[in-house]
Scaffold this active site. Structure first.
Site, PDB file in Angstrom:
ATOM      1  N   HIS A   1      -6.835   4.918   5.529  1.00  0.00           N
ATOM      2  CA  HIS A   1      -8.121   5.493   5.133  1.00  0.00           C
ATOM      3  C   HIS A   1      -8.006   7.000   4.904  1.00  0.00           C
ATOM      4  CE1 HIS A   1     -12.149   4.011   4.436  1.00  0.00           C
ATOM      5  NE2 HIS A   1     -12.630   5.151   4.886  1.00  0.00           N
TER       6      HIS A   1
ATOM      7  N   LYS B   1     -15.662  -4.040  -0.520  1.00  0.00           N
ATOM      8  CA  LYS B   1     -16.570  -4.145   0.616  1.00  0.00           C
ATOM      9  C   LYS B   1     -17.850  -4.846   0.188  1.00  0.00           C
ATOM     10  CE  LYS B   1     -18.258  -1.321   4.447  1.00  0.00           C
ATOM     11  NZ  LYS B   1     -18.320   0.056   5.006  1.00  0.00           N
TER      12      LYS B   1
ATOM     13  N   ARG C   1      -7.287   7.587   1.342  1.00  0.00           N
ATOM     14  CA  ARG C   1      -8.547   7.474   0.600  1.00  0.00           C
ATOM     15  C   ARG C   1      -9.355   8.767   0.749  1.00  0.00           C
ATOM     16  NH1 ARG C   1     -12.516   3.477  -1.062  1.00  0.00           N
ATOM     17  NH2 ARG C   1     -14.472   3.630   0.100  1.00  0.00           N
TER      18      ARG C   1
ATOM     19  N   TYR D   1     -20.144  10.870   3.192  1.00  0.00           N
ATOM     20  CA  TYR D   1     -18.688  10.728   3.243  1.00  0.00           C
ATOM     21  C   TYR D   1     -18.023  12.049   2.870  1.00  0.00           C
ATOM     22  CZ  TYR D   1     -14.246   8.199   2.439  1.00  0.00           C
ATOM     23  OH  TYR D   1     -12.959   7.740   2.485  1.00  0.00           O
TER      24      TYR D   1
ATOM     25  N   ARG E   1      -9.382   0.870  -0.380  1.00  0.00           N
ATOM     26  CA  ARG E   1      -9.279   0.569   1.045  1.00  0.00           C
ATOM     27  C   ARG E   1      -8.018  -0.264   1.272  1.00  0.00           C
ATOM     28  NH1 ARG E   1     -14.644  -0.327  -0.604  1.00  0.00           N
ATOM     29  NH2 ARG E   1     -16.202   0.991   0.449  1.00  0.00           N
TER      30      ARG E   1
END
Length: 209
Positions: free
Chosen positions: A156, A82, A159, A191, A57
Site C-alpha cells: 500500500h 474494491k 500506492r 487520502y 492494491r
C-alpha cells in the site's frame, strides 16, 4: 530506524502507520535492488511497477490476468477492485516496460494466458497458483533492506507513492480518484490529505476542472 524483518510483519496487523511515500530516487533504488535477469527478480520488478506505476492494491495486482494488460493503450483493466467494481487505469511508460518484461519472461517458464500474471512458477507442486500476499510483503521487505531504504516498504505504500506524486504535480483530485478506484472525491481528499499538506489539497480543489 531498524527496518522490520519478514518475521516481524505479522506484528503490524491492526496497527496504523504514518504514510511514508517513496521518492523517485528511493523507488529507483528499490527497482535496482531486484535482480534483472532471474525470474524472481523480473517478476518482483513488475510487481513494484504495477503497484507504484498504476496504483493498484495488492489484491487487485495479484488478480490480474494477461488479457487485462493492454500495452498498446498503456492501460490495465481491474476486474476485482474494491467493492467488486471494475475500472480501467493507466500505467506509467516505465512501469509498463517492466510489466511487459515479466510477461515476456514468464513464457519461458511455461506460464500462459490462462495463468494469473503473477502466478507461481515453481515445479514443486504449486506451479501456476496465485502468489500469496504474505509472499509479496516479505519480498518487498527484503528488497527494501537490500536497497538501503529505511522507510517501511509495503504494497500500500507503493500506492501511496503514486498518489503523492500525482498530488505533488497538481493533478486534479477526480483524476487521482479514478486512478486509485476510490468511491468518492471526499475519500480521495482524505487520502491525499494524509500524504500532503492541506493547502495543497485546497489548491487542487480550486483547479479549473
Amino acid at each position: 530506524m531498524a527496518f522490520p524483518t519478514p518475521s516481524d510483519t505479522t506484528s503490524h496487523r491492526g496497527r496504523t502507520f504514518r504514510p511514508q511515500p517513496l521518492t523517485r530516487a528511493e523507488l529507483d533504488a528499490l527497482l535496482d535492488a531486484a535482480a534483472r535477469h532471474s525470474a524472481s527478480g523480473v517478476r518482483l520488478r513488475a510487481l513494484v511497477a504495477v503497484m507504484s506505476g498504476a496504483g493498484l492494491r495488492l489484491a487487485e495486482t495479484l488478480a490480474l490476468m494477461p488479457a487485462d494488460v493492454n500495452p498498446t493503450d498503456g492501460t490495465i483493466r481491474v476486474n476485482l477492485g474494491k467493492g467488486s467494481k471494475t475500472r480501467t487505469v493507466g500505467i506509467t511508460g516505465r512501469s509498463l516496460e517492466l510489466l511487459e518484461a515479466w510477461l515476456t519472461h514468464r513464457k519461458t517458464l511455461a506460464l500462459n494466458g490462462r495463468h494469473l500474471v503473477f502466478a507461481t512458477y515453481s515445479r514443486n507442486g504449486s506451479f501456476g497458483t496465485p502468489m500469496s500476499p504474505q509472499q509479496v510483503r516479505a519480498a518487498l521487505t527484503r528488497l527494501a533492506v537490500k536497497a538501503g531504504i529505511d522507510k517501511r516498504v509495503h504494497p500500500h505504500g507503493l500506492r501511496h507513492s503514486l498518489a503523492y506524486e500525482m498530488a505533488r504535480r497538481g493533478i486534479p483530485l477526480q483524476v487521482i480518484q479514478a486512478q486509485l478506484g476510490h468511491a468518492s472525491l471526499d475519500g480521495t481528499s482524505h487520502y491525499i490529505g494524509r500524504l500532503m499538506p492541506k493547502d495543497v489539497v485546497d489548491v487542487m480543489r480550486d483547479l479549473d476542472w
